[in-house]
Design a protein around this motif. Structure first.
Motif, short mmCIF file in Angstrom:
data_model
loop_
_atom_site.label_atom_id
_atom_site.label_comp_id
_atom_site.label_asym_id
_atom_site.label_seq_id
_atom_site.Cartn_x
_atom_site.Cartn_y
_atom_site.Cartn_z
N MET A 42 -16.43 -9.52 42.92
CA MET A 42 -15.60 -10.71 42.46
C MET A 42 -14.16 -10.05 42.28
SD MET A 42 -16.86 -13.33 39.59
CE MET A 42 -18.61 -12.95 40.32
N VAL A 43 -13.38 -10.51 42.77
CA VAL A 43 -11.93 -9.93 42.61
C VAL A 43 -11.09 -10.66 41.73
CG1 VAL A 43 -9.78 -9.22 43.83
CG2 VAL A 43 -11.73 -8.73 44.84
N LEU A 44 -10.55 -10.07 40.77
CA LEU A 44 -9.67 -10.61 39.81
C LEU A 44 -8.10 -10.64 40.34
CD1 LEU A 44 -11.23 -9.60 36.28
CD2 LEU A 44 -11.38 -11.75 37.40
N THR A 45 -7.53 -11.87 40.67
CA THR A 45 -6.23 -11.83 40.99
C THR A 45 -5.21 -11.46 39.79
OG1 THR A 45 -5.88 -14.11 40.44
CG2 THR A 45 -6.69 -13.60 42.70
N ASP A 46 -4.03 -11.37 39.96
CA ASP A 46 -3.11 -11.14 38.92
C ASP A 46 -3.13 -12.34 38.07
OD1 ASP A 46 -2.34 -8.50 39.59
OD2 ASP A 46 -0.63 -9.12 40.86
N ASP A 47 -3.07 -13.64 38.57
CA ASP A 47 -3.10 -14.84 38.01
C ASP A 47 -4.50 -14.75 37.24
OD1 ASP A 47 -0.67 -15.78 38.72
OD2 ASP A 47 -1.53 -17.10 40.37
N ASP A 48 -5.55 -14.45 37.58
CA ASP A 48 -6.78 -14.38 36.70
C ASP A 48 -6.48 -13.47 35.71
OD1 ASP A 48 -8.09 -16.15 38.60
OD2 ASP A 48 -8.96 -14.36 39.82
N LYS A 49 -6.07 -12.28 35.76
CA LYS A 49 -5.92 -11.36 34.70
C LYS A 49 -4.97 -11.67 33.80
CE LYS A 49 -6.68 -7.56 37.88
NZ LYS A 49 -5.94 -6.48 38.41
N ASN A 50 -3.94 -12.71 34.00
CA ASN A 50 -3.20 -12.99 33.07
C ASN A 50 -3.64 -14.41 32.25
OD1 ASN A 50 -1.01 -11.45 33.73
ND2 ASN A 50 -0.25 -12.72 35.50
N HIS A 51 -4.60 -15.09 32.98
CA HIS A 51 -5.16 -16.19 32.42
C HIS A 51 -6.32 -15.72 31.34
CE1 HIS A 51 -3.47 -19.35 34.42
NE2 HIS A 51 -4.12 -18.96 35.78
N VAL A 52 -6.88 -14.48 31.69
CA VAL A 52 -7.93 -13.85 30.71
C VAL A 52 -7.13 -13.37 29.46
CG1 VAL A 52 -9.63 -12.02 30.53
CG2 VAL A 52 -9.61 -13.62 32.48
#
Length: 142
Positions: free
Chosen positions: A1-11
């Motif tokens: 499950m790859v976390l995108t840069d957007d995912d990381k920013n949301h988290v």
């Protein structure tokens, strides 16, 4: 499950919003998990599992601390949670399914306490992140 840069920013944005009371969210999530999935209490026979108990609050803080560590090391979650993974796989032997159940309850607890915080994209990112944490915590099971 790859976390995108957007995912990381949301988290990171969600964590910034909840970190001051993340232990309470952790305790609420555990309480919700026990209510919705009573068989998960099996692994907690040694503590008081009643809602609001000191034991639940303490474990909620532990859950929150682990999530905080994962957020702080979002590019190396496996490295950040290595010792915790060992503990769960070798000593505690918690059913791996329980991590997914707890992840769902964490999302519900966040949503219940922060209406509007988990918009669609943010919810997906948090779900992916918590799924990644669960994969890491069960990676050493045999």
């Amino acid at each position: 499950m790859v976390l995108t840069d957007d995912d990381k920013n949301h988290v990171k944005a969600v964590w910034a919003e909840i970190q001051s009371h993340a232990g309470d969210i952790g305790a609420e999530a555990i309480t919700r998990m026990f209510a919705a999935h009573p068989t998960t209490k099996t692994y907690f026979a040694h503590i008081d599992v009643h809602p609001g108990s000191a034991d639940i609050k303490a474990h909620g803080k532990k859950v929150a601390a682990a999530i905080g560590e994962a957020v702080a090391h979002i590019d190396n979650i496996a490295g950040a949670l290595d010792k915790l993974s060992d503990l769960h796989a070798q000593k505690l032997r918690v059913d791996p399914v329980n991590f997914a159940l707890l992840s769902h309850c964490i999302l519900v607890a966040i949503a219940a306490n922060h209406q509007g915080l988990l918009k669609a994209n943010t919810l997906v990112s948090m779900d992916k992140f918590l799924g990644r944490v669960g994969i890491v915590l069960t990676s050493k099971y045999r």
